[in-house]
Design an enzyme around this catalytic site. Structure first.
Site, PDB file in Angstrom:
ATOM      1  N   ARG A 131      -9.113  79.591 124.263  1.00 53.24           N
ATOM      2  CA  ARG A 131      -9.018  78.098 124.454  1.00 53.24           C
ATOM      3  C   ARG A 131      -8.171  77.222 123.259  1.00 53.24           C
ATOM      4  NH1 ARG A 131     -14.139  79.636 125.917  1.00 53.24           N
ATOM      5  NH2 ARG A 131     -14.352  79.573 128.085  1.00 53.24           N
ATOM      6  N   LYS A 153       4.977  69.276 123.974  1.00 53.84           N
ATOM      7  CA  LYS A 153       5.052  69.791 125.448  1.00 53.84           C
ATOM      8  C   LYS A 153       5.257  71.093 125.325  1.00 53.84           C
ATOM      9  CE  LYS A 153       6.789  65.585 128.184  1.00 53.84           C
ATOM     10  NZ  LYS A 153       7.701  65.354 128.960  1.00 53.84           N
ATOM     11  N   GLU A 195      21.882  66.285 123.627  1.00 53.28           N
ATOM     12  CA  GLU A 195      20.653  65.525 123.264  1.00 53.28           C
ATOM     13  C   GLU A 195      20.784  64.735 122.300  1.00 53.28           C
ATOM     14  OE1 GLU A 195      18.286  65.896 125.826  1.00 53.28           O
ATOM     15  OE2 GLU A 195      18.604  67.887 126.668  1.00 53.28           O
ATOM     16  N   LYS A 232      12.984  61.265 117.975  1.00 54.90           N
ATOM     17  CA  LYS A 232      11.984  61.755 118.930  1.00 54.90           C
ATOM     18  C   LYS A 232      10.679  61.713 118.500  1.00 54.90           C
ATOM     19  CE  LYS A 232      10.601  64.682 122.122  1.00 54.90           C
ATOM     20  NZ  LYS A 232      10.783  66.097 122.641  1.00 54.90           N
ATOM     21  N   GLU A 242       3.319  60.355 127.959  1.00 58.67           N
ATOM     22  CA  GLU A 242       4.301  59.715 128.893  1.00 58.67           C
ATOM     23  C   GLU A 242       3.469  58.982 130.113  1.00 58.67           C
ATOM     24  OE1 GLU A 242       6.891  62.932 130.069  1.00 58.67           O
ATOM     25  OE2 GLU A 242       7.783  61.624 131.440  1.00 58.67           O
ATOM     26  N   ARG A 247       8.530  57.181 126.605  1.00 61.47           N
ATOM     27  CA  ARG A 247       8.770  58.557 126.610  1.00 61.47           C
ATOM     28  C   ARG A 247       9.941  58.851 127.777  1.00 61.47           C
ATOM     29  NH1 ARG A 247       5.387  63.478 124.256  1.00 61.47           N
ATOM     30  NH2 ARG A 247       6.814  65.033 124.431  1.00 61.47           N
ATOM     31  N   ASN A 251      14.624  60.472 129.314  1.00 60.05           N
ATOM     32  CA  ASN A 251      15.333  61.107 130.567  1.00 60.05           C
ATOM     33  C   ASN A 251      16.869  60.335 130.585  1.00 60.05           C
ATOM     34  OD1 ASN A 251      13.350  62.710 131.225  1.00 60.05           O
ATOM     35  ND2 ASN A 251      12.297  61.100 132.134  1.00 60.05           N
ATOM     36  N   HIS A 254      19.335  62.327 132.669  1.00 60.70           N
ATOM     37  CA  HIS A 254      18.661  63.502 133.149  1.00 60.70           C
ATOM     38  C   HIS A 254      18.518  63.426 134.568  1.00 60.70           C
ATOM     39  CE1 HIS A 254      18.157  64.622 129.019  1.00 60.70           C
ATOM     40  NE2 HIS A 254      17.726  65.873 129.419  1.00 60.70           N
ATOM     41  N   HIS A 258      20.187  66.696 135.703  1.00 63.25           N
ATOM     42  CA  HIS A 258      19.213  67.584 136.404  1.00 63.25           C
ATOM     43  C   HIS A 258      19.578  68.109 137.766  1.00 63.25           C
ATOM     44  CE1 HIS A 258      15.392  67.105 133.805  1.00 63.25           C
ATOM     45  NE2 HIS A 258      16.152  68.252 133.256  1.00 63.25           N
ATOM     46  N   HIS A 271      22.031  73.594 130.181  1.00 66.00           N
ATOM     47  CA  HIS A 271      21.267  72.359 130.269  1.00 66.00           C
ATOM     48  C   HIS A 271      22.120  71.347 129.523  1.00 66.00           C
ATOM     49  CE1 HIS A 271      18.004  69.455 130.682  1.00 66.00           C
ATOM     50  NE2 HIS A 271      18.454  69.377 129.275  1.00 66.00           N
TER      51      HIS A 271
HETATM   52  N1  LIG Z   1       9.276  71.067 125.282  1.00 64.27           N
HETATM   53  C1  LIG Z   1      10.034  70.239 125.434  1.00 64.27           C
HETATM   54  O1  LIG Z   1       9.643  69.019 125.100  1.00 64.27           O
HETATM   55  C2  LIG Z   1      11.454  70.523 125.692  1.00 64.27           C
HETATM   56  C3  LIG Z   1      12.521  69.559 125.346  1.00 64.27           C
HETATM   57  C4  LIG Z   1      13.894  69.969 125.606  1.00 64.27           C
HETATM   58  C5  LIG Z   1      14.015  71.482 126.232  1.00 64.27           C
HETATM   59  N2  LIG Z   1      12.812  72.189 126.434  1.00 64.27           N
HETATM   60  C6  LIG Z   1      13.080  73.756 126.874  1.00 64.27           C
HETATM   61  O2  LIG Z   1      14.016  74.149 125.830  1.00 64.27           O
HETATM   62  C7  LIG Z   1      14.464  75.495 126.490  1.00 64.27           C
HETATM   63  C8  LIG Z   1      16.029  75.574 125.969  1.00 64.27           C
HETATM   64  O3  LIG Z   1      15.816  75.634 124.833  1.00 64.27           O
HETATM   65  P1  LIG Z   1      17.117  76.229 123.838  1.00 64.27           P
HETATM   66  O4  LIG Z   1      18.330  75.682 124.311  1.00 64.27           O
HETATM   67  O5  LIG Z   1      16.705  76.367 122.543  1.00 64.27           O
HETATM   68  O6  LIG Z   1      17.513  77.595 124.476  1.00 64.27           O
HETATM   69  P2  LIG Z   1      16.967  79.204 124.345  1.00 64.27           P
HETATM   70  O7  LIG Z   1      15.611  79.104 123.581  1.00 64.27           O
HETATM   71  O8  LIG Z   1      17.177  80.097 125.477  1.00 64.27           O
HETATM   72  O9  LIG Z   1      18.247  79.651 123.094  1.00 64.27           O
HETATM   73  C9  LIG Z   1      19.414  79.657 123.403  1.00 64.27           C
HETATM   74  C10 LIG Z   1      19.958  81.077 123.152  1.00 64.27           C
HETATM   75  O10 LIG Z   1      20.221  81.220 121.855  1.00 64.27           O
HETATM   76  C11 LIG Z   1      19.593  82.231 121.280  1.00 64.27           C
HETATM   77  N3  LIG Z   1      18.992  81.771 119.903  1.00 64.27           N
HETATM   78  C12 LIG Z   1      18.338  81.125 119.689  1.00 64.27           C
HETATM   79  N4  LIG Z   1      18.576  80.720 118.061  1.00 64.27           N
HETATM   80  C13 LIG Z   1      19.258  81.477 117.709  1.00 64.27           C
HETATM   81  C14 LIG Z   1      19.980  81.748 116.385  1.00 64.27           C
HETATM   82  N5  LIG Z   1      19.509  80.897 115.490  1.00 64.27           N
HETATM   83  N6  LIG Z   1      21.049  82.344 116.293  1.00 64.27           N
HETATM   84  C15 LIG Z   1      21.407  83.258 117.494  1.00 64.27           C
HETATM   85  N7  LIG Z   1      20.925  83.162 118.633  1.00 64.27           N
HETATM   86  C16 LIG Z   1      19.962  82.099 118.710  1.00 64.27           C
HETATM   87  C17 LIG Z   1      18.370  82.737 122.242  1.00 64.27           C
HETATM   88  O11 LIG Z   1      18.069  83.677 121.902  1.00 64.27           O
HETATM   89  C18 LIG Z   1      18.953  82.294 123.557  1.00 64.27           C
HETATM   90  O12 LIG Z   1      19.978  83.309 123.870  1.00 64.27           O
HETATM   91  C19 LIG Z   1      14.449  75.211 128.115  1.00 64.27           C
HETATM   92  O13 LIG Z   1      13.420  75.938 128.824  1.00 64.27           O
HETATM   93  C20 LIG Z   1      13.979  73.843 128.233  1.00 64.27           C
HETATM   94  O14 LIG Z   1      13.246  73.749 129.174  1.00 64.27           O
HETATM   95  C21 LIG Z   1      11.541  71.844 126.196  1.00 64.27           C
HETATM   96 ZN   LIG Z   2      17.531  67.561 128.188  1.00 66.01          ZN
END
Ligand SMILES: NC(=O)c1ccc[n+]([C@@H]2O[C@H](COP(=O)([O-])OP(=O)(O)OC[C@H]3O[C@@H](n4cnc5c(N)ncnc54)[C@H](O)[C@@H]3O)[C@@H](O)[C@H]2O)c1
Ligand SMILES: [Zn+2]
Length: 367
Positions: A131, A153, A195, A232, A242, A247, A251, A254, A258, A271
């Site tokens: 939990r 999130k 971003e 942020k 939201e 918030r 977008n 986006h 998207h 992305h």
């Molecule tokens: N929660 C939120 O508010 C929010 C906001 C934006 C995005 N997201 C989510 O975040 C995700 C994307 O995140 P991301 O772009 O960080 O992708 P990711 O976590 O897939 O990382 C990108 C790649 O880089 C590698 N990597 C990470 N750190 C590294 C480092 N320091 N050195 C070498 N390689 C490294 C990872 O293994 C992966 O292959 C999506 O799923 C998206 O939906 C969430």
């Molecule tokens: Zn985004």
């Protein structure tokens, strides 16, 4: 407003309805994980899960683990395959079961070490494990440092769509160690600037001055991440769940972005690359339909180009595919398009005046 203190490390402190926490941004932080947890949170557990992925684990997990061990905490390393596919219900089950098998309980805490995939997945596991247990986010990509690790999130994807299962679960501490960004491949490093440029466009025109110093940007990462976290954090403080609309300004770019990401079948664009195209379209619509000047619009688009982000759409991704993907998006509330526009750089608002035809024209202009 979040409290921002510049330095190394810099701190951004958020104050939400039920949570207060600090984001530390600096160099050489992860080797002091345990001390920083002790100093900035009330966590006093003696057991922890360190969840990471197969790229990040071999590079940084040992530093985090040995810091925890030195403080008398027993850490259990759980590594998931790198990539978006790990953001699944199956993977949450797998991580949670490994935590149970390691003897972790509701007094334990979880450290999410990696990019947004690990942050969202492990954050969700922390939200539901017994939990809810405390979570410390250690983001290692630009995207996760400037965006996903802050705001609470968490969640996973299902075959029906992205981020459809999840929970709000604020971290107790975020450690953004910019040293970890040195191992990030260039494409992923640049992706994060979509971003960042979005943040500048909706909230902080002066941030573009820093973004434009591309040649020396790696010397300014602490300042860059801090300013983005501050933006942020301010948005999250104003609209934690939201509900007020603030918030939703995040977008910007986006809606069309998207659509392009989905029409490319994911995998085609990162992305941030799809969002770059969405930002170009939304910027041009802001010039045409709102008060953004031509020069301001050009400046935003030049910043995207500076980081090798796409600003032109290739012919094989069709308008029809993009539009139909957009109509499945949750931002198309009951057929009404609520589209984020700028009236100047640094100020965004939600408009109901953008029609489907406007969107189609904006997509065509990307070609
Ligand atoms: N929660 C939120 O508010 C929010 C906001 C934006 C995005 N997201 C989510 O975040 C995700 C994307 O995140 P991301 O772009 O960080 O992708 P990711 O976590 O897939 O990382 C990108 C790649 O880089 C590698 N990597 C990470 N750190 C590294 C480092 N320091 N050195 C070498 N390689 C490294 C990872 O293994 C992966 O292959 C999506 O799923 C998206 O939906 C969430
Ligand atoms: Zn985004």
């Amino acid at each position: 407003m979040p409290i921002v203190a510049e330095g190394n490390p810099s701190t951004v402190s958020l104050s939400l309805k039920n949570d207060r926490y600090t984001v530390l941004i600096g160099t050489d932080l992860i080797g002091s994980t345990a001390d920083l947890v002790q100093l900035h949170t009330g966590i006093r557990s003696k057991t922890a899960a360190v969840v990471t992925d197969s790229n990040v684990g071999p590079l940084y997990a040992e530093k985090v683990m040995s810091s925890l061990r030195a403080a008398g905490i027993t850490p259990h390393l759980i590594e998931v395959p790198a990539g978006e596919a790990s953001k699944s219900v199956e993977c949450v089950t797998d991580v949670s079961r490994k935590m149970l098998q390691a003897g972790l309980d509701r007094k334990s805490f979880l450290v999410a070490l990696g990019g947004g995939v690990v942050g969202d997945l492990a954050g969700f596991a922390a939200a539901i494990f017994q939990r809810g247990i405390p979570c410390v986010q250690i983001p290692t990509t630009i995207v996760s440092q400037v965006d996903s690790s802050v705001g609470g999130k968490t969640g996973v994807n299902t075959p029906e769509g992205k981020n459809l299962l999840g929970a709000f679960h604020q971290p107790q501490l975020v450690l953004a160690d910019v040293d970890t960004l040195s191992s990030l491949p260039d494409r992923e490093f640049n992706e994060g600037f979509a971003e960042i440029i979005k943040h500048a466009a909706i909230r902080d025109e002066d941030l573009l001055d820093l973004v434009e110093k591309k040649d020396t940007i790696r010397e300014h990462l602490v300042e860059l991440v801090t300013r983005n976290v501050a933006i942020k954090a301010a948005v999250v403080e104003e609209d934690e769940r939201e509900t007020t609309g603030t918030r939703a300004l995040l977008n910007f770019g986006h809606t069309i972005g998207h659509g392009i990401e989905a029409a490319g079948g994911y995998g085609r664009f990162l992305h941030g690359e799809a969002i770059s195209l969405g930002l170009v379209a939304a910027t041009r619509l802001s010039v045409g339909m709102s008060d953004l000047s031509e020069d301001e619009g050009k400046r935003i688009i030049s910043c995207l180009e500076l980081y090798d982000l796409p600003t032109k759409l290739e012919a094989d991704v069709s308008n029809e595919d993009i539009l139909s993907a957009m109509q499945r998006d949750k931002k198309f509330e009951s057929g009404q398009i609520r589209f984020v526009l700028l009236d100047r750089t640094g100020n965004a608002f939600v408009s109901s005046d953008v029609t489907k035809q406007n969107l189609e024209e904006a997509i065509t202009l990307l070609r």
